[in-house]
Write a protein that holds these residues in place. Structure first.
Motif, short mmCIF file in Angstrom:
data_model
loop_
_atom_site.label_atom_id
_atom_site.label_comp_id
_atom_site.label_asym_id
_atom_site.label_seq_id
_atom_site.Cartn_x
_atom_site.Cartn_y
_atom_site.Cartn_z
N GLN A 1 0.72 -1.24 0.04
CA GLN A 1 0.01 0.00 0.07
C GLN A 1 0.86 1.11 -0.06
OE1 GLN A 1 -3.52 -0.13 2.68
NE2 GLN A 1 -2.42 -1.88 3.39
N ARG A 2 0.33 2.51 -0.38
CA ARG A 2 0.91 3.84 -0.19
C ARG A 2 0.15 4.70 0.80
NH1 ARG A 2 5.18 4.99 -3.60
NH2 ARG A 2 5.66 3.49 -5.36
N CYS A 3 0.87 5.40 1.71
CA CYS A 3 0.15 6.71 2.26
C CYS A 3 1.31 7.83 2.06
CB CYS A 3 0.00 6.23 3.81
SG CYS A 3 1.34 5.80 4.67
N THR A 4 0.41 9.05 2.19
CA THR A 4 1.29 10.15 1.96
C THR A 4 1.65 10.52 3.39
OG1 THR A 4 0.36 10.74 -0.08
CG2 THR A 4 1.31 12.44 1.07
N LEU A 5 2.87 10.98 3.58
CA LEU A 5 3.27 11.40 5.00
C LEU A 5 3.97 12.89 4.85
CD1 LEU A 5 4.96 8.20 6.53
CD2 LEU A 5 2.58 8.90 7.02
N ASP A 6 3.90 13.59 5.54
CA ASP A 6 4.49 14.99 5.84
C ASP A 6 5.59 14.87 6.74
OD1 ASP A 6 2.78 16.29 4.19
OD2 ASP A 6 1.45 16.91 5.99
N VAL A 7 6.73 14.98 6.18
CA VAL A 7 7.86 14.97 6.87
C VAL A 7 8.91 16.39 6.74
CG1 VAL A 7 10.19 13.62 7.14
CG2 VAL A 7 8.39 12.59 6.17
N PRO A 8 8.79 17.06 7.89
CA PRO A 8 9.30 18.51 7.94
C PRO A 8 10.67 18.55 7.35
CG PRO A 8 8.03 18.30 9.77
CD PRO A 8 7.88 16.92 8.92
N SER A 9 11.47 17.83 7.80
CA SER A 9 12.88 17.85 7.50
C SER A 9 13.18 17.46 5.94
CB SER A 9 13.72 16.99 8.18
OG SER A 9 13.49 15.61 8.03
N LEU A 10 12.16 16.98 5.18
CA LEU A 10 12.41 16.43 3.95
C LEU A 10 11.78 17.74 3.03
CD1 LEU A 10 11.51 12.80 4.03
CD2 LEU A 10 13.94 13.78 3.42
N GLY A 11 10.89 18.51 3.49
CA GLY A 11 10.21 19.49 2.66
C GLY A 11 9.28 19.34 1.82
N GLU A 12 9.03 17.94 1.47
CA GLU A 12 8.06 17.39 0.53
C GLU A 12 7.16 16.48 1.02
OE1 GLU A 12 7.20 18.47 -2.42
OE2 GLU A 12 8.60 19.94 -2.89
N PRO A 13 6.00 15.91 0.73
CA PRO A 13 5.39 14.83 1.04
C PRO A 13 6.04 13.60 0.76
CG PRO A 13 3.74 16.30 0.47
CD PRO A 13 5.19 16.80 0.04
N TYR B 1 4.37 0.54 2.13
CA TYR B 1 4.36 -0.16 3.27
C TYR B 1 3.38 -1.47 3.19
CZ TYR B 1 -0.35 1.81 4.54
OH TYR B 1 -1.40 2.19 4.63
N VAL B 2 3.46 -2.51 4.14
CA VAL B 2 2.54 -3.63 3.98
C VAL B 2 2.09 -3.64 5.45
CG1 VAL B 2 3.03 -4.73 1.98
CG2 VAL B 2 4.25 -5.11 4.25
N GLU B 3 1.00 -3.97 5.99
CA GLU B 3 0.49 -3.85 7.37
C GLU B 3 -0.44 -5.18 7.50
OE1 GLU B 3 -1.74 -0.57 8.60
OE2 GLU B 3 -3.12 -0.99 6.89
N LEU C 1 19.56 13.66 2.15
CA LEU C 1 18.82 12.33 2.38
C LEU C 1 20.11 11.31 3.25
CD1 LEU C 1 16.24 11.17 2.17
CD2 LEU C 1 16.97 10.32 -0.13
N GLY C 2 20.20 11.66 4.48
CA GLY C 2 20.91 11.03 5.32
C GLY C 2 20.14 10.10 6.53
N PRO C 3 21.00 9.64 7.44
CA PRO C 3 20.31 9.03 8.40
C PRO C 3 19.03 9.72 9.25
CG PRO C 3 22.73 8.48 8.73
CD PRO C 3 22.30 9.62 7.64
N GLN C 4 19.47 11.08 9.32
CA GLN C 4 18.24 12.08 10.16
C GLN C 4 17.21 12.07 9.35
OE1 GLN C 4 18.65 12.88 13.35
NE2 GLN C 4 16.48 13.25 12.90
N GLN C 5 17.07 12.15 8.14
CA GLN C 5 15.95 12.23 7.45
C GLN C 5 15.21 10.82 7.32
OE1 GLN C 5 18.83 13.43 6.00
NE2 GLN C 5 18.19 15.61 6.44
N LYS C 6 15.97 9.64 7.32
CA LYS C 6 15.17 8.59 7.31
C LYS C 6 14.53 8.20 8.79
CE LYS C 6 18.41 6.35 3.99
NZ LYS C 6 17.49 6.31 2.79
N THR C 7 15.24 8.75 9.80
CA THR C 7 14.76 8.64 11.17
C THR C 7 13.55 9.48 11.05
OG1 THR C 7 16.88 8.22 11.97
CG2 THR C 7 15.06 9.15 13.39
N PHE D 1 5.82 7.83 10.06
CA PHE D 1 4.99 6.54 10.01
C PHE D 1 4.63 6.04 11.01
CE2 PHE D 1 4.51 2.06 9.07
CZ PHE D 1 3.61 2.18 7.79
N TRP D 2 5.31 6.13 11.94
CA TRP D 2 4.74 5.64 13.32
C TRP D 2 3.66 6.44 14.15
CZ3 TRP D 2 5.14 8.02 18.19
CH2 TRP D 2 4.64 7.07 19.46
#
Length: 286
Positions: A2-14, A19-21, A80-86, A92-93
């Protein structure tokens, strides 16, 4: 998937997040994190077994790898380093899980899990580190290469000869598991737009460096390791006894690096038992 759209401020774009659940089960949620430049397809054998065991389970592709994507992938100045992935995993959580989870990292996914648990302990009830690549920090000289050389290096990552070599190194039972199908599944996400630039950005970030912070972990920790791991040697298992005296270690015989693909039944059993132990420990603490 599936796909969901998430806002991640440090990335600047949705971020269009793949994912699967399985949320009809019981117990604390299990979150599966794949390794370096891979995807949630790594869990194609493990996830159905967790469903059969009645577990609540998720697998997610973090931005830059797998099938998650956003519009800025092709920007030459992409961060796009470790902090952006975190930050992406935390989004998502917050959006999907919303309660303490057992975070399962395989290979480099273990470094992701460690960093996340240190930054967001409220989200992590326990950690499972499978064939963990956590005691070798960074990615070496590739982090300081000129962009044109980084581009060439990333193209090698996509090549059939390198992927085939990694495919063979991943298993103890190579004849049964290191197949052409496995090779194709492992390369599938590399054909998506933005894959090259995302990997260049990760390499230039310097990668993960969590080895010195492992003793800071407060969660219950289970370490799984294949006796015949050719990618991250089993000898590093002794480090956990030193750094986390209360951690638990399970060595799987006749098994290589990818426990979730080579011994999925044993891994599913270990995960569900660990979840039960975490919940029992939490009940006693109350």
């Amino acid at each position: 998937m599936q796909r969901c759209t998430l806002d991640v401020p440090s990335l600047g774009e949705p971020v269009e997040t793949a994912y699967v659940e399985e949320t009809s089960g019981n117990g604390a949620p299990i979150m599966l994190l794949h390794g370096f430049d891979s995807s949630l397809l790594e869990f194609r054998r493990l996830f159905p077994l967790l469903r059969k065991e009645g577990a609540n389970a998720y697998a997610v592709d973090l931005i830059g790898w797998g099938f998650s994507c956003c519009k800025f992938h092709e920007k030459p100045d992409l961060q796009l380093g470790p902090q952006q992935k975190t930050d992406h995993l935390y989004a998502f959580w917050k959006g999907k899980v919303q309660r303490p989870m057992v975070l399962v990292g395989v290979s480099l996914g273990s470094a992701i899990a460690v960093q996340f648990a240190l930054q967001h302990p409220e989200a992590v009830a326990g950690l499972v580190l499978s064939s963990p690549q956590v005691y070798v920090d960074g990615i070496g000289p590739m982090s300081s290469m000129p962009r044109v050389l980084s581009y060439l290096g990333v193209q090698v990552l996509k090549s059939v000869p390198l992927r085939n070599m990694a495919n063979k190194m991943a298993y103890y039972d190579k004849e049964r598991l290191a197949t052409e199908d496995a090779l194709r599944i492992g390369r599938l996400h590399t054909f998506l737009p933005g894959w090259t630039n995302s990997n260049i950005a990760f390499m230039r970030s310097g990668g993960y460096s969590v080895s010195k912070r492992i003793p800071e972990l407060q969660q219950e920790v289970l370490v799984l390791w294949g006796r015949n791991d050719e990618i991250v040697e089993c000898k590093f298992a002794d480090n956990f006894a030193r750094d986390l005296p209360h951690s638990r270690l399970k060595i799987l015989e006749d098994c290589g690096h990818c426990i979730h693909l080579e011994k999925p039944e044993e891994m599913a059993r270990a995960l569900t038992e660990f979840v039960s132990e975490i919940e029992l420990h939490g009940a006693h603490a109350q």
